[in-house]
Motif scaffolding. Structure first.
Motif, PDB file in Angstrom:
ATOM      1  N   ALA A 164       0.992  -1.225  -0.004  1.00 51.97           N
ATOM      2  CA  ALA A 164       0.026  -0.102   0.076  1.00 51.97           C
ATOM      3  C   ALA A 164       0.906   1.277  -0.124  1.00 51.97           C
ATOM      4  N   VAL A 165       1.954   1.056   0.734  1.00 48.34           N
ATOM      5  CA  VAL A 165       2.842   2.519   0.800  1.00 48.34           C
ATOM      6  C   VAL A 165       3.441   2.507  -0.645  1.00 48.34           C
ATOM      7  N   TRP A 166       3.610   1.517  -1.294  1.00 46.08           N
ATOM      8  CA  TRP A 166       4.637   1.606  -2.416  1.00 46.08           C
ATOM      9  C   TRP A 166       3.755   2.080  -3.503  1.00 46.08           C
ATOM     10  N   VAL A 167       2.221   1.526  -3.589  1.00 47.60           N
ATOM     11  CA  VAL A 167       1.395   2.209  -4.414  1.00 47.60           C
ATOM     12  C   VAL A 167       1.166   3.456  -4.387  1.00 47.60           C
ATOM     13  N   ALA A 168       0.807   4.003  -3.131  1.00 46.71           N
ATOM     14  CA  ALA A 168       0.484   5.355  -2.851  1.00 46.71           C
ATOM     15  C   ALA A 168       1.517   6.251  -2.966  1.00 46.71           C
ATOM     16  N   THR A 169       2.742   5.900  -2.855  1.00 44.61           N
ATOM     17  CA  THR A 169       3.901   6.998  -3.399  1.00 44.61           C
ATOM     18  C   THR A 169       3.900   7.421  -4.595  1.00 44.61           C
ATOM     19  N   PRO A 170       3.831   8.619  -5.126  1.00 48.41           N
ATOM     20  CA  PRO A 170       3.797   8.938  -6.548  1.00 48.41           C
ATOM     21  C   PRO A 170       5.040   8.443  -7.075  1.00 48.41           C
ATOM     22  N   ALA A 171       5.175   8.300  -8.313  1.00 43.32           N
ATOM     23  CA  ALA A 171       6.435   7.989  -9.155  1.00 43.32           C
ATOM     24  C   ALA A 171       7.340   9.102  -9.298  1.00 43.32           C
ATOM     25  N   ASN A 172       7.992   9.785  -8.163  1.00 46.32           N
ATOM     26  CA  ASN A 172       8.653  10.906  -8.551  1.00 46.32           C
ATOM     27  C   ASN A 172      10.352  10.821  -8.775  1.00 46.32           C
ATOM     28  N   LYS A 173      10.332   9.574  -9.230  1.00 45.02           N
ATOM     29  CA  LYS A 173      11.987   9.241  -9.354  1.00 45.02           C
ATOM     30  C   LYS A 173      12.051   9.226 -10.993  1.00 45.02           C
ATOM     31  N   LEU A 174      11.191   9.785 -11.683  1.00 48.37           N
ATOM     32  CA  LEU A 174      11.599   9.808 -13.037  1.00 48.37           C
ATOM     33  C   LEU A 174      12.444  10.765 -13.382  1.00 48.37           C
ATOM     34  N   MET A 291      -5.789  -1.509  -4.788  1.00 50.00           N
ATOM     35  CA  MET A 291      -4.614  -1.435  -5.202  1.00 50.00           C
ATOM     36  C   MET A 291      -4.188  -1.053  -6.346  1.00 50.00           C
ATOM     37  N   TRP A 292      -4.915  -1.928  -7.223  1.00 52.14           N
ATOM     38  CA  TRP A 292      -4.549  -1.383  -8.737  1.00 52.14           C
ATOM     39  C   TRP A 292      -5.174  -0.190  -8.944  1.00 52.14           C
ATOM     40  N   PHE A 293      -6.228   0.304  -8.564  1.00 53.84           N
ATOM     41  CA  PHE A 293      -6.913   1.673  -9.080  1.00 53.84           C
ATOM     42  C   PHE A 293      -5.836   2.713  -8.467  1.00 53.84           C
ATOM     43  N   LYS A 294      -5.272   2.698  -7.093  1.00 53.27           N
ATOM     44  CA  LYS A 294      -4.349   3.370  -6.821  1.00 53.27           C
ATOM     45  C   LYS A 294      -3.085   3.590  -7.536  1.00 53.27           C
ATOM     46  N   TYR A 295      -2.609   2.220  -7.856  1.00 54.19           N
ATOM     47  CA  TYR A 295      -1.343   2.279  -8.840  1.00 54.19           C
ATOM     48  C   TYR A 295      -1.660   2.819  -9.851  1.00 54.19           C
ATOM     49  N   ALA A 296      -2.813   2.571 -10.611  1.00 54.64           N
ATOM     50  CA  ALA A 296      -3.236   3.404 -11.921  1.00 54.64           C
ATOM     51  C   ALA A 296      -3.184   5.075 -11.755  1.00 54.64           C
ATOM     52  N   GLU A 297      -3.567   5.412 -10.829  1.00 52.40           N
ATOM     53  CA  GLU A 297      -3.622   6.813 -10.452  1.00 52.40           C
ATOM     54  C   GLU A 297      -2.461   7.550 -10.323  1.00 52.40           C
ATOM     55  N   THR A 298      -1.589   6.870  -9.706  1.00 52.32           N
ATOM     56  CA  THR A 298      -0.260   7.352  -9.188  1.00 52.32           C
ATOM     57  C   THR A 298       1.129   7.227 -10.094  1.00 52.32           C
ATOM     58  N   ARG A 299       0.840   5.900 -10.695  1.00 54.70           N
ATOM     59  CA  ARG A 299       2.430   5.522 -11.548  1.00 54.70           C
ATOM     60  C   ARG A 299       2.109   5.261 -12.962  1.00 54.70           C
ATOM     61  N   ILE A 300       0.817   5.149 -13.521  1.00 52.46           N
ATOM     62  CA  ILE A 300       0.568   5.152 -14.893  1.00 52.46           C
ATOM     63  C   ILE A 300       0.708   6.364 -15.540  1.00 52.46           C
ATOM     64  N   GLN A 301       1.460   6.566 -16.415  1.00 52.17           N
ATOM     65  CA  GLN A 301       1.468   8.295 -17.191  1.00 52.17           C
ATOM     66  C   GLN A 301       0.344   8.377 -18.108  1.00 52.17           C
ATOM     67  N   GLY A 302      -0.046   9.604 -18.025  1.00 50.23           N
ATOM     68  CA  GLY A 302      -1.264   9.728 -18.869  1.00 50.23           C
ATOM     69  C   GLY A 302      -2.535   9.790 -18.061  1.00 50.23           C
ATOM     70  N   GLU A 303      -3.637   9.980 -18.658  1.00 45.67           N
ATOM     71  CA  GLU A 303      -5.004   9.831 -18.116  1.00 45.67           C
ATOM     72  C   GLU A 303      -5.461   8.398 -17.992  1.00 45.67           C
TER      73      GLU A 303
END
Length: 344
Positions: A164-174, A291-303
């Motif tokens: 949950a922590v990993w999924v909720a963390t935004p992908a800011n290491k790009l 968890m998938w929904f949160k992953y898609a919101e925070t880590r999948i680029q684009g809408e």
């Protein structure tokens, strides 16, 4: 009288536990096939509108049936695990159903994608109600686990929290180019060595250059969304609560995961183990889908578009809650059914 008894026996056989369980399995299989066949759109295209409607039909149908079956257990005085247990679970599933209906209005009817909507109020209430019912079930069992069971519970809790922590963390290491290509190009151009060019004569601009993009007025924006004014005003009022609401979902998912694991271990090997295995599996399905929904919101680029393959676990959640309620009702009525008295 005979026709009346035949009708009652026919209705009982039609609503038997085996029939309802088979109907739930068929519903789950059909939903899985529907998601598998149509959840991947053609390249460069969005998901079709009829597909989005179909996902809502599968989810809402499963959740409605589960809520009715859980509330049927609440009304039955023969339920062994306690009526309040199924009242909490039934109201929780029903509240989740209402949240999905409201979220569908925001997404499908009005074409909005807010961070927080009115449906989140019912989603949050669903978490509290589900937790209440499941905690009552654990308390009724007087949880007394062995060492290996405590180890399994601790491992699942740690894994759920880490995920949950990993999924909720935004992908800011790009890389900077992925975050802002224009800014990176501008910095690279200014740093790269270039030959000095002769200065051109300064030309005083006579007028401010016109913006090529036409400005969109508020009336045009409202017309594009087709949402009523009160809906847009409500979205603006709820927008500051986006972070705490998302944080609550993460904590709530992990908490329900831990309670479901405790339920699974508490009812391990008992007469009612099958029904509570289904309840635990339903909670796991809710965790996976969230968890998938949160992953898609925070880590999948684009809408992100709702309706992806893993969202089929929202359907599985409703089906498994319903099957668990049916199995509990069936074994409770069979074990509490009075036997025939033998004469002389």
């Amino acid at each position: 009288m005979s026709s009346t008894s035949e009708k009652s026996s026919t209705s009982q056989s039609f609503l038997s536990a085996q029939t309802i369980v088979m109907a739930g399995i068929v519903w789950a299989v059909l939903s899985l096939l529907f998601f598998l066949l149509f959840s991947v759109p053609a390249k460069g295209e969005d998901l079709p509108f009829w597909y989005v409607i179909g996902t809502y039909v599968f989810e809402l149908g499963a959740q409605l049936a589960a809520a009715l079956l859980c509330l049927r257990n609440w009304r039955s005085p023969q339920i062994v695990s306690g009526r309040n247990v199924w009242l909490g679970i039934g109201l929780g599933v029903l509240s989740y159903l209402i949240g999905n209906l409201l979220f569908g209005c925001w997404e499908v009817v009005w074409g909005l994608d807010p961070d927080v909507s009115l449906g989140d109020v019912f989603y949050i209430a669903a978490y509290f109600l589900l937790a209440w019912g499941m905690i009552l079930a654990v308390i009724s069992r007087r949880l007394n686990l062995e060492i290996w069971q405590w180890a399994v519970l601790a491992a699942i809790a740690a894994g759920g929290i880490a995920l949950a922590v990993w999924v909720a963390t935004p992908a800011n290491k790009l890389t900077p180019a992925a975050i802002n290509p224009a800014a990176t190009e501008q910095v690279a151009t200014s740093v790269a060595p270039t030959a000095k060019a002769p200065k051109a004569p300064a030309i005083k601009p006579t007028a401010k250059p016109a913006d090529k993009t036409p400005a969109i007025t508020e009336d045009e924006a409202e017309e594009e969304t087709a949402a009523p004014a009160w809906v847009q005003a409500l979205d603006k009022q709820l927008e500051p609560f986006a972070y705490p609401v998302n944080l609550f979902y993460i904590i709530g998912d992990v908490f329900l995961l831990i309670i479901a694991t405790a339920l699974l271990l508490a009812f391990w090997g008992g007469r009612f183990s099958n029904s509570w295995r289904m309840i635990a599996a339903a909670t796991f399905s809710l965790y996976i889908a969230d968890m998938w929904f949160k992953y898609a919101e925070t880590r999948i680029q684009g809408e992100y578009q709702s309706g992806s393959l893993l969202e089929v676990f929202f359907v599985f959640m409703g089906v498994l809650f319903g099957i668990g309620a049916v199995l509990e009702h069936d074994i409770s009525t069979r074990t509490r059914r009075p036997g025939r008295k033998q004469r002389g």
